[in-house]
Design an enzyme around this catalytic site. Structure first.
Site, mmCIF file in Angstrom:
data_model
loop_
_atom_site.group_PDB
_atom_site.id
_atom_site.type_symbol
_atom_site.label_atom_id
_atom_site.label_comp_id
_atom_site.label_asym_id
_atom_site.label_seq_id
_atom_site.Cartn_x
_atom_site.Cartn_y
_atom_site.Cartn_z
ATOM 1 N N TYR A 59 16.991 51.942 69.805
ATOM 2 C CA TYR A 59 17.523 51.498 71.274
ATOM 3 C C TYR A 59 18.293 52.812 71.811
ATOM 4 O O TYR A 59 19.336 53.479 71.283
ATOM 5 C CB TYR A 59 18.808 50.759 71.052
ATOM 6 C CG TYR A 59 18.237 49.093 70.477
ATOM 7 C CD1 TYR A 59 17.016 48.811 70.494
ATOM 8 C CD2 TYR A 59 19.179 48.270 70.038
ATOM 9 C CE1 TYR A 59 16.514 47.467 69.998
ATOM 10 C CE2 TYR A 59 18.627 47.203 69.579
ATOM 11 C CZ TYR A 59 17.465 46.891 69.446
ATOM 12 O OH TYR A 59 16.970 45.467 68.974
ATOM 13 N N HIS A 126 13.025 46.531 61.415
ATOM 14 C CA HIS A 126 13.034 46.130 62.685
ATOM 15 C C HIS A 126 11.569 45.513 62.943
ATOM 16 O O HIS A 126 11.574 44.417 63.590
ATOM 17 C CB HIS A 126 13.069 47.303 63.684
ATOM 18 C CG HIS A 126 13.578 47.165 65.210
ATOM 19 N ND1 HIS A 126 14.170 47.820 65.812
ATOM 20 C CD2 HIS A 126 13.483 45.863 65.710
ATOM 21 C CE1 HIS A 126 14.447 47.317 66.797
ATOM 22 N NE2 HIS A 126 14.157 45.970 67.077
ATOM 23 N N PRO A 206 18.041 35.050 72.883
ATOM 24 C CA PRO A 206 18.119 33.601 72.894
ATOM 25 C C PRO A 206 18.502 32.957 74.307
ATOM 26 O O PRO A 206 18.239 31.760 74.496
ATOM 27 C CB PRO A 206 19.578 33.365 72.239
ATOM 28 C CG PRO A 206 20.281 34.645 72.786
ATOM 29 C CD PRO A 206 19.316 35.710 72.390
ATOM 30 N N LEU A 207 18.231 33.629 75.329
ATOM 31 C CA LEU A 207 18.389 33.405 76.822
ATOM 32 C C LEU A 207 16.941 33.480 77.380
ATOM 33 O O LEU A 207 16.829 33.462 78.684
ATOM 34 C CB LEU A 207 19.406 33.639 77.563
ATOM 35 C CG LEU A 207 21.036 33.278 77.038
ATOM 36 C CD1 LEU A 207 21.882 34.231 77.972
ATOM 37 C CD2 LEU A 207 21.008 32.013 77.107
ATOM 38 N N ARG A 209 15.456 36.279 77.579
ATOM 39 C CA ARG A 209 15.406 37.561 78.198
ATOM 40 C C ARG A 209 16.034 37.324 79.640
ATOM 41 O O ARG A 209 15.682 37.976 80.573
ATOM 42 C CB ARG A 209 14.113 38.149 78.548
ATOM 43 C CG ARG A 209 13.523 38.750 77.219
ATOM 44 C CD ARG A 209 11.784 38.822 77.125
ATOM 45 N NE ARG A 209 11.369 38.329 75.901
ATOM 46 C CZ ARG A 209 9.934 38.054 75.907
ATOM 47 N NH1 ARG A 209 9.139 38.509 76.989
ATOM 48 N NH2 ARG A 209 9.450 37.824 74.595
ATOM 49 N N PHE A 211 15.909 34.475 81.430
ATOM 50 C CA PHE A 211 15.390 33.341 82.274
ATOM 51 C C PHE A 211 16.079 32.164 82.062
ATOM 52 O O PHE A 211 16.312 31.314 83.067
ATOM 53 C CB PHE A 211 14.009 33.080 81.711
ATOM 54 C CG PHE A 211 12.719 32.784 82.796
ATOM 55 C CD1 PHE A 211 12.156 33.527 83.586
ATOM 56 C CD2 PHE A 211 12.798 31.329 83.194
ATOM 57 C CE1 PHE A 211 11.118 33.045 84.390
ATOM 58 C CE2 PHE A 211 11.959 30.808 84.119
ATOM 59 C CZ PHE A 211 11.011 31.641 84.794
#
Length: 331
Positions: A59, A126, A206-207, A209, A211
């Protein structure tokens, strides 16, 4: 905030905080970030009782670990810091996977310095590296546990067979994988394998991305610096079909007087006490909204309605637009 147990005796807050978006260095990180606000978001999470923070070498690369290290300075006690290795980084960009034992050790040493901590609480591979047997990689990770540099081991986006082989070498505390009302494929084999093996599940995205929060725009309405500009599920007819499912999430949210994001997270939390979602946030306002999901209680009818609207395999469009990511996922 209530605690939940993953595997291998690892207890964490019922929700964690995904810090990837705080890197703010590329389209994959959801665009630019206000560093002061990102640090304030980490501090607010700690104040709310969140103990579980997720980052990774790639990241940024590196920038996200450094930021999290600055944010937790002086507040390390009681926190569970998770980071990841597994990509080959060349000229500041990911260039394929690398889970060779020497890289496992090198990343661990570098991550400890960037995070400014004495031990990594949860060290994930990862992505599975098809060029390196998982037994070799987990063996190298286990050496770091014996040396006290790592406390618990994890895998990310691994398949059920790989997970079984890994557990035969050393206990695996957690599998991180995409899981939400938007992406339920792991329910067929991977989630049952986790439960068979005593491995906790940490859902990323969990959302969906963003949406499932209910206010997603079409792909073309995002700037080039935002990952969603190229997300197939945000495009054309896929967007329309997926938004119809989100309307059901919003209807349930309206009945409860909460946000759509809280309903999506509450659905995940209701799937089992061994599940700890890590919604990403780089602003306090979205963090606070997500954190309130732990207090949302969905009825049996609510859960059934959401299941009907978003069954396994129903989301329109491929999960990734990048073939390299598809190739590295869930081996």
């Amino acid at each position: 905030m209530l605690k939940r147990n993953l595997g291998d005796g690892l207890a964490v807050s019922a929700l964690g905080l995904g810090c990837m978006g705080m890197a703010g260095t590329s389209a994959a990180m959801y665009g630019a970030v206000d560093e002061a606000e990102a640090v304030a978001t980490v501090h607010r999470a700690i104040d709310l009782g969140i103990t579980f923070f997720d980052t990774a070498e790639v990241y940024g690369p590196y920038a996200n670990e450094e930021l999290l290290g600055r944010a937790i300075a002086g507040r390390r006690d009681g926190l569970v810091i998770a980071t990841k290795f597994g990509f080959r980084i060349v000229d500041g960009k990911s260039a394929g996977t690398n889970s060779r034992p020497e890289n496992v050790r090198a990343v661990c040493e570098a991550s400890l310095k960037r995070l400014n901590i004495d031990a990594i609480d949860l060290f994930y591979q990862h992505r599975v590296d098809p060029a390196v047997p998982i037994e070799e990689t987990v063996g190298a990770m286990a050496e770091l546990v014996r040396e006290g540099k790592v406390r618990h081991l994890g895998l990310s986006e691994a398949g059920a067979g790989t997970l079984r082989r890994a557990v035969a070498v050393h206990p695996i505390a957690a599998l991180q994988s995409e899981y939400s009302l938007w992406e339920r494929e792991i329910e067929t084999e991977i989630l049952p394998a986790c439960r068979e093996l005593g491995v906790g599940l940490v859902p990323f995205s969990p959302l969906g991305r963003g949406f499932l929060a209910g206010a997603a725009k079409r792909a073309e309405d995002y700037p080039d610096t935002d990952y969603r500009k190229r997300d197939p599920r945000y495009q054309g007819e896929n967007y329309d079909a997926n938004m119809r499912a989100v309307e059901v999430v919003k209807a349930v949210a309206m009945r409860h007087g909460v946000s759509a994001a809280q309903v999506a997270l509450a659905w995940l939390l209701a799937q089992g006490d061994d599940i700890v979602p890590i919604p990403g946030s780089k602003r306090r306002v979205t963090l606070e909204d997500s954190a309130a999901a732990v207090d949302v209680r969905l009825s049996t009818n609510d859960l059934a309605e959401l299941d009907r609207a978003s069954p396994v395999g129903a989301t329109a469009g491929p999960r990734y637009g990048n073939p390299a990511m598809i190739a590295a996922a869930r081996i």
